[in-house]
Enzyme design. Structure first.
Site, PDB file in Angstrom:
ATOM      1  CB  SER A 223      -0.980  -0.006   1.203  1.00 38.68           C
ATOM      2  OG  SER A 223      -0.195  -0.144   2.592  1.00 38.68           O
ATOM      3  N   GLY A 228      -2.096   4.932  -4.076  1.00 44.04           N
ATOM      4  CA  GLY A 228      -2.873   3.651  -4.362  1.00 44.04           C
ATOM      5  C   GLY A 228      -1.826   2.465  -3.911  1.00 44.04           C
ATOM      6  N   GLY A 254      -6.115   1.308   5.496  1.00 42.98           N
ATOM      7  CA  GLY A 254      -4.954   0.174   5.346  1.00 42.98           C
ATOM      8  C   GLY A 254      -5.802  -1.187   5.442  1.00 42.98           C
ATOM      9  CG  ASP A 255      -6.617  -2.100   9.278  1.00 44.89           C
ATOM     10  OD1 ASP A 255      -5.405  -2.466   9.221  1.00 44.89           O
ATOM     11  OD2 ASP A 255      -6.850  -1.481  10.406  1.00 44.89           O
TER      12      ASP A 255
END
Length: 313
Positions: A223, A228, A254-255
């Site tokens: 990430s 992106g 991010g999760d």
């Protein structure tokens, strides 16, 4: 049907405090405060439940402040596979102002041998050949850096696929192990820390990711924040870029990307479509406070606007 199991060994209540401006050394008056049951694996489970997938969440939680976690699993229909122990789950602070989010992560509950045995027994019971297991987040006090590597080997021995989202010594130990995860999702900084060198250009990131694929990890996703993410597997590398979104909160973005990756793996879609879904989950989450997605149709609309380009081999 694929069974999804997330593991969060160092969960937290994420307390988001919104400020007009964060200035060190000054007294601040908060504009708003909200608490969310959190921890990386719990956030992944929350987003997958929003998408409509059945998911079980495992980990270690303190019984002294259980209400936020109990409310989450009931509201979203998440299967509760937690080991409950005396004490309180830590509270992490997210200080939000126009310049961004400042994180203050507090120490969590220590993981003692008996609790770890209970976690291992739970994973052995819950995981099988039809399972994707997500091991996510930092390790608590009492856990050795090699714990994720050990759990990866145990889960894969039961036929499960393992996706690892970790950092530092825990990530390094897992990447050096004899039995490797099926997928890893570091961010750029975490990959740089593992590689031992800066990765300033996209080509540097892709080269490091390809190195992990060459070591035997089938899928590596890195990430890149507003830039992106890259998705790399043997013979294929893609760069996915999100559309511009109004940002309500970056907490759990991010999760959410990991959750979208899992959703794509469950559906058996192409790497390009999996990349679109992962970025759409992350972009959709940005419009919501906490680790929550907008409706499924809204996420699908966002996915259509995700630009994916192939990178040179």
């Amino acid at each position: 049907m694929t069974r999804i199991l997330t593991l969060t060994l160092n969960p937290a209540i994420d307390r988001t405090v919104t400020l007009d401006r964060l200035a060190p050394g000054e007294v601040h008056r908060a504009r708003a405060v909200r608490d969310d049951a959190g921890g990386k694996g719990i956030n992944v489970a929350s987003c997958l439940a929003d998408w409509g997938l059945s998911v079980a969440a495992a980990g270690v939680l303190g019984s002294g402040n259980a209400a936020a976690f109990e409310a989450l699993v009931i509201a979203k229909g998440i299967e509760d596979r937690f080991v409950w122990v005396p004490g309180e789950t830590r509270t992490n602070l997210k200080l939000v102002d126009p310049a961004g989010t400042t994180d203050v992560n507090l120490p969590g509950l220590a993981l003692d041998p008996s609790t770890l045995r209970a976690v291992r027994a739970l994973l052995a019971e819950a995981a099988g050949p039809d399972t994707i297991a997500v091991l996510a987040g930092s390790l608590p006090a009492g856990a050795e850096p090699g714990l994720y590597a050990e759990l990866t080997a145990e889960l894969k021995a039961r036929g499960a696929r393992v996706l690892l989202d970790a950092s530092g010594p825990a990530l390094a130990a897992a990447l050096a192990a004899e039995v490797l995860p099926d997928a890893v999702k570091p961010n750029r900084h975490e990959l740089e820390e593992w590689a031992g060198r800066p990765l300033p250009a996209l080509a540097d990131v892709v080269a490091a990711a390809r190195g992990l694929v060459a070591r035997g990890i089938p899928l590596v996703v890195v990430s890149l924040g507003a830039d992106g993410a890259v998705f790399v597997r043997d013979g294929e590398a893609l760069h996915a870029l999100p559309p511009g979104m109004e940002v309500a909160s970056t907490v759990g973005a991010g999760d959410a990307l990991v959750a979208g990756l899992v959703a794509g793996l469950c559906a058996g879609t192409s790497l390009a479509d999996t990349a679109r879904l992962a970025l759409a989950f992350a972009a959709g989450k940005l419009t919501r406070a906490g680790a929550n997605l907008p409706g499924r149709e809204a996420v699908e609309v966002i996915a259509k606007d995700i630009a994916v380009r192939a990178l040179e081999a």
